[in-house]
Design an enzyme around this catalytic site. Structure first.
Site: not given
Ligand code: NAP
Length: 464
Positions: A140, A216, A236, A270
């Protein structure tokens, strides 16, 4: 090493905007081995040299700002206005990290205050790099969330293996190039692109890795926490951020802020406003102020002049958000405006009369809609704000200083904004969530602390 390339596509029209390697598990092993050598070299590099390289990288990020903004908008689908805003912060984050990385002070220990210890002993602490950092980032904010990890990690002398989101690797590669072009030695920053589901376990569970910094979803963060083993972890994660609007608030001002904070980046933030809890006696005034502002948000082609808000990251995600909005209505919510989907675009939505126990309030939406519920009193508003599993950001609109302070104390969130929404961040401030929103803090100074170890040294002299 990875030889297969895959197309990276625009979420708006599906056109190919670039290519990235598809890494294998062998690449993970190679990247970590290379990073082990990189860490050994980089921790012995004096801080002033590390800082000079980072400052040069910051200058390159500034010079390449427009190019990076175009890449962000192309692969992520956010509007050019937003992408330019994001890219413009890159140089500053790197400069902040260069400064904080040069401030690794320790303390001297007053050991003779320990009963039975004389003045012959001298103790101090020193801060040292952890070694190899694995940084995993989401789609994002493909520039900011990468830089908030790699810039502090490099500034303090760690090496990094970065795994950006599969949908947005091109921004990460363009930023990494700023560091290597600035003279970062080989092996210190290693980017591997490809599937997190395939590569993630190997990356986070490897014993040579001393720190995992993950941003994530809560579901992926939970998996990482369960298999990472003994190493430092920053997580995070997800959220369902509340905003409270009390009856003494400036309603027009609150509506203005919420019309921004709920819809920037199509709500894929987020710290996006997801729940608005309004004192019931001002609900009608609040909705009357909010609705025209939300209806005025121009969505469309991210690269078109005048587009404020672009697409969701994929059609699958857009369909998921559309289904969540439909479910919210089935659960008793009233769709006041928006919610229509066209491909990856969703019209900004307001759902009123939401039962705070409904899924649209409790679960993370990550889309351009807000759920409005009413509270009978200020105390009830705080109770509702705290009623989800998450605790990242919160906002409170009030002119009552006592309620403002009570909210700051009692709202279960890592960041509380008084008279603004959670969608605001200064890159230097501590940033991170409570409860299922995660553990640890980012924000450059905080990240420096989380990416270093404190070592205690005691020198045992002879007493005279
Ligand atoms: P995500 O699906 O959890 O993916 C995040 C990252 O993790 C991507 O690089 C993803 O790779 C990787 N990943 C996927 N499966 C994994 C595994 N088993 N082990 C290690 N890494 C793995 O999240 P997203 O959909 O990209 O992002 C949205 C989420 O991020 C939302 O829940 C949002 O709230 C959260 N977020 C939190 C913050 C904060 O500061 N708290 C900031 C921004 C976003 P792939 O892309 O290859 O699947």
């Amino acid at each position: 090493m990875a030889t297969t390339l895959e197309d990276i596509r625009s979420p708006f029209d599906g056109s190919v905007v670039g290519q990235a390697p598809v890494a294998t598990l062998a690449d993970v092993d190679l990247a970590i081995s290379t990073a082990v050598n990189g860490a050994a070299l980089w921790r012995k590099t004096p801080a002033h040299i590390r800082s000079a390289i980072l400052l040069k990288a910051a200058q390159l990020a500034d010079e390449r700002q427009e190019e990076i903004a175009q890449i962000i908008s192309s692969e992520n689908g956010k509007s050019l206005i937003e992408a330019r805003g994001e890219a413009s912060r890159s140089g500053e984050i790197i400069r902040l990290a260069a400064f904080e990385g040069s401030q690794l002070y320790g303390t001297t220990l007053p050991l003779d205050a320990n009963k039975g210890t004389g003045q012959e002993k001298f103790g101090f602490t020193m801060r040292q790099p952890v070694g190899v950092v694995v940084a995993i980032s989401p789609f994002n904010y493909p520039a900011l969330l990468v830089l908030h990890k790699i810039a502090p990690a490099l500034a303090v002398g760690n090496s990094v293996v970065l795994k950006p989101a599969r949908t947005t690797p091109l921004t990460a590669l363009a930023l990494a190039k700023c560091f290597t072009d600035a003279g970062l030695p080989d092996g210190v920053l290693n980017v591997i692109t490809g599937s997190g589901a395939l590569l993630g376990d190997a990356l986070v569970s490897d014993k040579r890795v001393r720190k995992v910094s993950f941003t994530g979803s809560t579901i992926t963060g939970t998996r990482i926490a369960s298999i990472a083993g003994i190493k430092k972890l920053s997580l995070e994660l997800g959220s369902s951020c509340p905003v409270v609007v009390l009856d003494d608030a400036d309603i027009e001002f609150a509506a203005e802020a919420i019309a921004l904070g709920g819809y920037i980046n199509a709500g894929q933030v987020c710290i996006s406003v997801q729940r608005v809890i309004v004192q019931e006696n001002v609900m009608a005034d609040f909705l009357a102020a909010l609705q025209p502002k939300v209806e005025a948000i121009k969505i469309g082609d991210p690269k078109a002049e005048g587009t404020k808000v672009g697409t969701l990251i994929s059609e699958v995600e857009a369909k998921r958000v559309e289904a969540c909005i439909a479910q919210a209505v089935k659960d008793g919510g009233k769709l006041i405006t928006g919610g229509e989907r066209s491909g990856t675009l969703i019209k900004p939505a307001i759902i009123g009369s939401v039962d705070p126990r409904a899924a649209i309030a409790q679960d993370e939406l990550f889309g351009p809609a807000i759920a409005v519920s009413s509270a009978t009193s200020a105390a009830h508003a705080i109770e509702l704000a705290n009623s989800t599993a998450y605790g990242l950001g919160a906002g409170v609109f009030t002119k009552n200083i006592d309620f403002a302070l009570q909210s700051a104390r009692e709202i279960e969130a890592g960041i509380v904004h008084i008279n603004w929404t959670p969608l605001w961040r200064a890159d230097l401030m501590p940033y991170g969530g409570l409860k299922e929103s995660g553990i640890g803090k980012e924000g450059v100074r905080s990240t420096v602390e989380e990416m270093t170890e404190v070592k205690t040294v005691i020198m045992h002299g002879k007493s005279h």
